[in-house]
Write an enzyme that holds these catalytic residues in place. Structure first.
Site, mmCIF file in Angstrom:
data_model
loop_
_atom_site.group_PDB
_atom_site.id
_atom_site.type_symbol
_atom_site.label_atom_id
_atom_site.label_comp_id
_atom_site.label_asym_id
_atom_site.label_seq_id
_atom_site.Cartn_x
_atom_site.Cartn_y
_atom_site.Cartn_z
ATOM 1 N N HIS A 1 -5.011 44.046 -3.384
ATOM 2 C CA HIS A 1 -5.138 43.188 -4.569
ATOM 3 C C HIS A 1 -6.084 43.821 -5.586
ATOM 4 C CE1 HIS A 1 -5.436 39.864 -7.220
ATOM 5 N NE2 HIS A 1 -6.710 39.682 -6.958
ATOM 6 N N LYS B 1 -3.694 34.955 -18.442
ATOM 7 C CA LYS B 1 -3.577 33.864 -17.452
ATOM 8 C C LYS B 1 -4.958 33.307 -17.146
ATOM 9 C CE LYS B 1 -3.530 34.459 -12.919
ATOM 10 N NZ LYS B 1 -3.119 35.022 -11.611
ATOM 11 N N ASP C 1 2.524 34.690 -4.441
ATOM 12 C CA ASP C 1 2.103 33.715 -3.419
ATOM 13 C C ASP C 1 2.855 32.409 -3.700
ATOM 14 O OD1 ASP C 1 0.861 32.145 -1.557
ATOM 15 O OD2 ASP C 1 -1.167 32.411 -2.311
#
Ligand SMILES: Nc1ncnc2c1ncn2[C@@H]1O[C@H](COP(=O)(O)O)[C@@H](O)[C@H]1O
Ligand SMILES: O=P(O)(O)OC[C@H]1O[C@H](OP(=O)(O)OP(=O)(O)O)[C@H](O)[C@@H]1O
Ligand SMILES: [Mg+2]
Ligand SMILES: [Mg+2]
Length: 338
Positions: free
Chosen positions: A156, A219, A249
């Site tokens: 990530h 975002k 996810d």
């Protein structure tokens, strides 16, 4: 070898340890074991390497505790343990730790934790007071259990490599996605990062796609697992937008991003992500008609009930197999991604 042993007592044919063609004694050989998280991927990796997965017993005691036993000698071997720490994350992580511990106590020469999906990676820093940096805790656990090195795919955040003080090979699933996209011969592409954390990834992706233009979505998250998109930076009107992310996810980030891209005039929207985490309501969101295709890899197994018509799953097994081979042979891994 072994000439010092009394040849009259032990003929070379009766010796267990034989030199192989590379001159390395056979007991230093490469061994591959699979945890239970993604056995089909491990089997594919083994097939690429032309070997079998090593025998291992894994079971659960009546009280729920895990038991692992390697079923052959691995003394002096270079052992690769394949286990993505996906759902059920705590069980899969614990199983990996137990496997590493078992191999260390069995005198393996080198233990590589092959973690196609590194769970807990999103807890990579404190975003509020009194939080854990769980990605670092996981790194400590893997190291303390006895891993000598780690091979992981599309972390990530790349900084997680630095949470380890042992050698770390970080590889990317993007080559298999590029190959697939190239076969589609898409035109007028814009590569889109769905959030700030994905910008470097999307920029690298765009460069590989003939230096395609890049757009970035702003975002925000007001709460855990809730994605809110504000704006697109870049021109997407009339274009084929390729959203690139490390993982999907709940699907909030990528579907809110796709909705915004459609509003801004994107002609087609493709979603690409290495890790199909797919927590509810991902399936409903991803199959709602926003995407031409949702392209993921098999780092995490996708159960039949989570599949939908627009889903394309590509295999990273050969890529992982080649990386394992290069680590074993002490040759360059980074050159695979140039
Ligand atoms: N597994 C997780 N699922 C959802 N959210 C998570 C998880 N682990 C940590 N988080 C939270 O995600 C954000 C990350 O912040 P960014 O600035 O978006 O990277 C943070 O609130 C974590 O607690
Ligand atoms: O499918 P979802 O449930 O929306 O979750 C997936 C998203 O969450 C993570 O981003 P994160 O929120 O950590 O932001 P970052 O990439 O900017 O760090 C990840 O990189 C995906 O973008
Ligand atoms: Mg993040
Ligand atoms: Mg993200």
């Amino acid at each position: 070898m072994n000439a010092h042993r009394g040849s009259a007592v032990l003929s070379s044919a009766s010796l267990k340890v034989q030199p192989d063609i590379t001159g390395v004694t056979e007991n230093h050989r490469l061994r591959l074991f699979s945890g239970s998280a993604n056995v089909p991927l491990s089997q594919e990796v083994a097939r690429y390497l032309g070997m079998d997965l090593g025998p291992m017993i894994r079971k659960r005691f009546a009280d729920g505790e895990l038991y692992v036993q390697i079923q052959e000698s691995i003394r002096g071997c270079d052992v690769y343990l394949i286990q993505p720490t996906c759902k059920p994350v705590n069980d899969n992580l614990m199983e990996l730790l137990i496997m590493v511990d078992a191999c260390r106590r069995a005198s393996a020469r080198q233990i590589t934790a092959v973690i196609p999906y590194y769970g807990y990676a999103r807890a990579d820093r404190k975003t509020a007071g009194r939080e854990s940096i769980t990605a670092k805790l996981v790194a400590n656990l893997i190291t303390k259990a006895g891993a000598s090195r780690v091979l992981a795919m599309d972390l990530h955040s790349a900084q997680i490599q630095g949470y380890f003080d042992i050698p770390f090979d970080h590889v990317y699933g993007s080559p298999v996605i590029f190959d697939y996209l190239a076969s589609k011969q898409l035109s007028d592409i814009v590569v889109v990062s769905p959030d700030v954390g994905g910008v470097a990834r999307a920029r690298a992706f765009a460069k590989k796609l003939d230096d395609a233009p890049l757009a970035i979505i702003d975002k925000r998250r007001q709460a855990h697992n809730v994605a809110e998109v504000m704006n697109v930076i870049g021109d997407v009107k009339g274009k084929t937008a390729i959203l690139v992310d490390d993982m999907i996810d709940t699907g909030g980030t990528i579907t809110e991003g796709a909705r915004l891209l459609r509003q801004q005039g994107a002609r087609q929207v493709y979603a690409c992500a290495t890790h199909a985490v797919f927590s509810p309501p991902a399936k409903e969101r991803l199959s709602s008609g926003l995407f031409e295709e949702v392209i993921v890899t098999n780092t995490i197994p996708i159960p039949e009930c989570d599949r939908f018509p627009q889903l394309v799953t590509l295999s990273v097994a050969n890529l992982l197999g080649e990386t394992i081979w290069r680590i074993h042979e002490d040759t360059s891994v980074s050159s695979m991604f140039r």
